[in-house]
Design an enzyme around this catalytic site. Structure first.
Site, PDB file in Angstrom:
ATOM      1  N   HIS B 167       0.840  -1.208   0.000  1.00 28.17           N
ATOM      2  CA  HIS B 167       0.000   0.000   0.000  1.00 28.17           C
ATOM      3  C   HIS B 167       0.870   1.252   0.000  1.00 28.17           C
ATOM      4  CE1 HIS B 167      -3.519   2.485   1.655  1.00 28.17           C
ATOM      5  NE2 HIS B 167      -2.490   3.232   1.983  1.00 28.17           N
ATOM      6  N   GLU B 168       1.831   1.299   0.893  1.00 25.62           N
ATOM      7  CA  GLU B 168       2.638   2.514   1.025  1.00 25.62           C
ATOM      8  C   GLU B 168       3.492   2.759  -0.215  1.00 25.62           C
ATOM      9  OE1 GLU B 168       1.926   4.598   3.079  1.00 25.62           O
ATOM     10  OE2 GLU B 168       0.758   3.338   4.435  1.00 25.62           O
ATOM     11  N   HIS B 171       1.565   4.157  -3.069  1.00 23.71           N
ATOM     12  CA  HIS B 171       1.326   5.614  -3.052  1.00 23.71           C
ATOM     13  C   HIS B 171       2.379   6.317  -3.914  1.00 23.71           C
ATOM     14  CE1 HIS B 171      -2.109   6.467  -0.592  1.00 23.71           C
ATOM     15  NE2 HIS B 171      -1.645   5.840   0.478  1.00 23.71           N
ATOM     16  N   TYR B 182      -5.063  14.280  -2.975  1.00 18.33           N
ATOM     17  CA  TYR B 182      -5.330  13.536  -1.739  1.00 18.33           C
ATOM     18  C   TYR B 182      -6.393  14.194  -0.882  1.00 18.33           C
ATOM     19  CZ  TYR B 182      -4.034  10.083   1.825  1.00 18.33           C
ATOM     20  OH  TYR B 182      -4.025   9.022   2.701  1.00 18.33           O
ATOM     21  N   GLU B 191      -6.416   6.391  -2.061  1.00 13.02           N
ATOM     22  CA  GLU B 191      -6.350   5.393  -1.001  1.00 13.02           C
ATOM     23  C   GLU B 191      -6.782   4.017  -1.508  1.00 13.02           C
ATOM     24  OE1 GLU B 191      -5.522   4.763   2.212  1.00 13.02           O
ATOM     25  OE2 GLU B 191      -4.206   6.438   1.653  1.00 13.02           O
ATOM     26  N   ASP B 264      -9.622  13.705   8.172  1.00 13.21           N
ATOM     27  CA  ASP B 264      -8.998  12.723   7.285  1.00 13.21           C
ATOM     28  C   ASP B 264      -9.046  13.187   5.821  1.00 13.21           C
ATOM     29  OD1 ASP B 264      -9.755   9.303   6.289  1.00 13.21           O
ATOM     30  OD2 ASP B 264      -7.809  10.287   6.497  1.00 13.21           O
ATOM     31  N   HIS B 269      -9.698   7.714   3.898  1.00  7.19           N
ATOM     32  CA  HIS B 269      -9.572   6.321   4.338  1.00  7.19           C
ATOM     33  C   HIS B 269     -10.924   5.705   4.619  1.00  7.19           C
ATOM     34  CE1 HIS B 269      -5.521   7.870   5.302  1.00  7.19           C
ATOM     35  NE2 HIS B 269      -5.141   6.646   4.990  1.00  7.19           N
TER      36      HIS B 269
END
Lengths: 98, 345
Positions: B167-168, B171, B182, B191, B264, B269
């Site tokens: 996931h990271e 990005h 974002y 996301e 957020d 998310h």
């Protein structure tokens, strides 16, 4: 002294909130918060401290402190907070068990 | 593309392009890749893209360049160098897990998506572990991965979770491609693509078919005693956890439950549950391994048909177009139906 800490974002996207008021903190802890807030220049910060482009999965905070008539609420992104502001957050996390 | 994602390591200072090109052809591995890095970064700075460096695509495919650091519980990066690409495992499990997870993610992109690292130019993969104190998070900061240790009470360390690492790093891929803004719906798509690509890395590593996979993000991250199985579920958004200390998983599965919030970054998310579920539905309908059709479609959309400010409707259109381009009308119909089922037309 009243302290409110709210956190959102992060990889988990979970919301955390903590609140201390009405003498919940002893005088020693209140003084630690006062000193950390002073190092962070907290009461002189703008109400919003946002990254021009948010970094993914970083935390978003709102910290509110009321102390002897002074009151400030700051919304800020973790990635643009100063080291001193992050240390203030850490102190509040320790004191509130969050 | 953003210059800040490219660490410059010119071996000899600022060299003129003709010398850099010489090095890119004739230097040793390190010199060549550093020279190409600098050329590419310079081109981007001057607004040129895919010109000189395409002809010099000498960075060998399949060459991983991983470097692991220990942040020693401070919030300064990168920290102390503890393991390089050619080094054996260390005594620190977090370092070794991160090393392996970076490698698996690199391998997935290379073998399945024919992509050479995050920037498709063999970008080095740096990661710091033990960031901060009780830091219950992991992130990609544009240049490197950063892992906290968790707080031990609600979250365990983050390096053990392959879909989190996927996931990271994804990005970074998203930023290099569609660069979805974002916040709000584009941010929720950002996301979601990170979740999709993250679970695909895991499913690929475990050779799981769509029907066998858990479709969970952050499986095993929650500490013992926490009422939950993961951070998110693509199969059943909103059901990953329900704990007195964490609250209940707030993700919607369909548009009718879209969450309007200022927190957020507009709930990126939270509302990612909707496009996540669309991907899950498409992958399950198409059957087999999710990365073969659905994954390729979504990746193609990310690289070709999505825009920075695409909303969910835009993503539905983009993925349908990509489906048609790659696999024809019958698959396009499946993708459209998946989005319709989550309330996006």
């Amino acid at each position: 002294m009243r302290i409110v800490l709210e956190r959102s974002g992060g990889l988990a996207g979970m919301r955390r909130a903590a609140r201390l008021e009405g003498g919940a903190l002893g005088p020693g802890d209140e003084e630690r918060v006062r000193e950390a807030a002073a190092r962070a220049g907290f009461f002189g910060l703008p109400a919003e401290l946002r990254a021009p482009e948010p970094e993914p999965d970083r935390f978003c905070y709102r910290l509110e402190i009321e102390d002897g008539g002074r009151e400030m609420s700051v919304r800020f992104d973790e990635c643009v907070a100063s080291e001193a502001l992050l240390e203030l957050v850490e102190l509040v996390r320790d004191l509130t068990g969050t | 593309m953003n210059l800040r994602h490219r660490p410059l390591h010119p071996p000899h200072g600022i060299l003129p392009p003709h010398i850099l090109r010489r090095l890119a052809h004739q230097g040793d591995d390190e010199e060549r890749t550093a020279a190409v890095d600098t050329l590419v970064a310079t081109e981007r700075f001057r607004g040129e893209r895919h010109s000189i460096s395409d002809a010099l695509r000498d960075v060998p495919a399949g060459v991983k360049r991983r470097t692991l650091y220990d942040a020693e519980h401070k919030q300064r990066l990168p920290g102390k160098l503890v393991r390089g690409e050619k080094d054996p495992p260390t005594h620190d499990a977090a370092v070794n897990e991160a090393f392996d997870g970076l490698g698996a993610t690199y391998d997935f992109y290379e073998e399945i998506m024919e992509r050479s690292s995050i920037d498709d130019r063999g970008q080095r993969l740096d990661a710091s572990v033990h960031y901060g104190r009780r830091y219950d998070n992991a992130f990609w900061n544009g240049r490197q991965m950063v892992f906290g240790d968790g707080d031990g009470k609600l979250f365990q360390g983050f390096t053990s979770c392959l879909e989190v690492i996927g996931h990271e790093l994804s990005h970074g891929v998203i930023e290099a491609e569609a660069a979805l803004v974002y916040s709000d719906q584009p941010g929720a798509l950002n996301e979601s693509f990170a979740d999709v690509l993250g679970v695909l890395v895991k499913q690929w590593k475990m050779r799981q078919e769509a029907a066998e996979a858990s479709w969970l993000i952050g499986e095993g991250l929650l500490a013992k005693g926490v009422k939950g199985v993961a951070l998110r579920s693509m199969k059943a958004p909103g059901t990953a956890y329900d704990d007195p200390r964490l609250g209940k998983d707030p993700q919607p599965a369909t548009m009718k439950d879209y969450v309007q919030t200022e927190e957020d970054n507009g709930g990126v998310h939270i509302n990612s549950g909707i496009p996540n579920h669309a991907f899950y539905l498409a992958a399950m309908k198409l059957g087999g391994h999710a990365w073969e059709k659905a994954g390729r479609i979504w990746y193609h959309a990310l690289c070709n048909t999505l825009a920075r400010k695409s909303d969910f409707t835009g993503a539905a259109q983009a993925t349908a177009m990509s489906a048609r381009a790659l696999f024809g009308a019958p698959v396009e119909v499946v993708v459209q139906a998946a989005w319709a089922e989550v309330g996006v037309s």
